[in-house]
Design a protein around this motif. Sequence first.
Motif, PDB file in Angstrom:
ATOM      1  N   VAL A 172      -8.412  10.482  -2.229  1.00  0.00           N
ATOM      2  CA  VAL A 172      -7.163  11.185  -1.958  1.00  0.00           C
ATOM      3  C   VAL A 172      -6.348  10.401  -0.922  1.00  0.00           C
ATOM      4  O   VAL A 172      -6.913   9.791  -0.008  1.00  0.00           O
ATOM      5  N   ILE A 173      -5.043  10.401  -1.138  1.00  0.00           N
ATOM      6  CA  ILE A 173      -4.125   9.791  -0.168  1.00  0.00           C
ATOM      7  C   ILE A 173      -3.831  10.835   0.898  1.00  0.00           C
ATOM      8  O   ILE A 173      -3.420  11.949   0.586  1.00  0.00           O
ATOM      9  N   ASN A 174      -4.040  10.469   2.154  1.00  0.00           N
ATOM     10  CA  ASN A 174      -3.865  11.414   3.259  1.00  0.00           C
ATOM     11  C   ASN A 174      -3.019  10.788   4.357  1.00  0.00           C
ATOM     12  O   ASN A 174      -3.459   9.871   5.049  1.00  0.00           O
ATOM     13  N   PHE A 175      -1.799  11.312   4.530  1.00  0.00           N
ATOM     14  CA  PHE A 175      -0.923  10.872   5.602  1.00  0.00           C
ATOM     15  C   PHE A 175      -0.961  11.841   6.790  1.00  0.00           C
ATOM     16  O   PHE A 175      -0.054  11.830   7.627  1.00  0.00           O
ATOM     17  N   ILE A 200      -6.529   6.271   2.444  1.00  0.00           N
ATOM     18  CA  ILE A 200      -7.230   6.709   1.229  1.00  0.00           C
ATOM     19  C   ILE A 200      -8.669   7.048   1.613  1.00  0.00           C
ATOM     20  O   ILE A 200      -9.388   6.216   2.163  1.00  0.00           O
ATOM     21  N   PHE A 201      -9.066   8.281   1.288  1.00  0.00           N
ATOM     22  CA  PHE A 201     -10.370   8.790   1.696  1.00  0.00           C
ATOM     23  C   PHE A 201     -11.123   9.368   0.508  1.00  0.00           C
ATOM     24  O   PHE A 201     -10.507   9.850  -0.445  1.00  0.00           O
ATOM     25  N   PHE A 236      -1.669  13.112  -5.148  1.00  0.00           N
ATOM     26  CA  PHE A 236      -2.505  12.758  -3.994  1.00  0.00           C
ATOM     27  C   PHE A 236      -3.876  12.249  -4.424  1.00  0.00           C
ATOM     28  O   PHE A 236      -4.475  11.418  -3.761  1.00  0.00           O
ATOM     29  N   VAL A 237      -4.381  12.775  -5.538  1.00  0.00           N
ATOM     30  CA  VAL A 237      -5.752  12.510  -5.977  1.00  0.00           C
ATOM     31  C   VAL A 237      -5.800  11.248  -6.834  1.00  0.00           C
ATOM     32  O   VAL A 237      -4.998  11.079  -7.753  1.00  0.00           O
ATOM     33  N   LEU A 238      -6.764  10.385  -6.535  1.00  0.00           N
ATOM     34  CA  LEU A 238      -6.932   9.108  -7.230  1.00  0.00           C
ATOM     35  C   LEU A 238      -8.316   9.015  -7.849  1.00  0.00           C
ATOM     36  O   LEU A 238      -9.285   9.538  -7.298  1.00  0.00           O
TER      37      LEU A 238
END
Length: 178
Positions: free
Chosen positions: A54-57, A33-34, A12-14
């Motif tokens: 972080v990718i957040n769905f 992406i936040f 999830f973490v970028l």
Amino acid sequence: SYVGSYVWGKGFVLTDTEAQKLFSHDSINRDVIFPYLVGEDINRNPAQKATKWVINFFDWPLEKASKYKECLNILQEKVKPERELVKRAVYRDYWWQFAEKQKGLYDSIRYLSRVLVAARVTKYINFVFVENGQVYNEKTVISCFDEYMYFALLQSCFHDQWVQTFTSTLGSAGINYS
């Protein structure tokens, strides 16, 4: 006050470079992406700015998340295999979502432009205002206030005494704010 989101999955973490690459490939990725604020950003970064993304769905169904192919592929490759091994069915079945989304937190701060945050594990509890619109890590405490009177209260000697009395310690390393 709330504890931040527990994502459960390194995929999830970028990094900033990875996020910028995804933004440049397709601007639709900005929807999911936040900035990802962690306790270390609060304690060590003078600007208290998120250094990760972080990718957040959210709580979206897989069909809706599938519109964001690049982001979903990252999670399918890096998160899904890890989640398939956990005992809790909801974590396995909804591998593209955070383990603990903290819906109450984000509903509470939806209309605020800033919030008060502190690192949960720290030597000294210090609240700061940060811009809203981020994902907050589980190692952060978020107070749903945007006014200075609450900042003054949370930074007061009264609150500090309460913290010292009721919060668990990590020996000489600091406290685990609860």
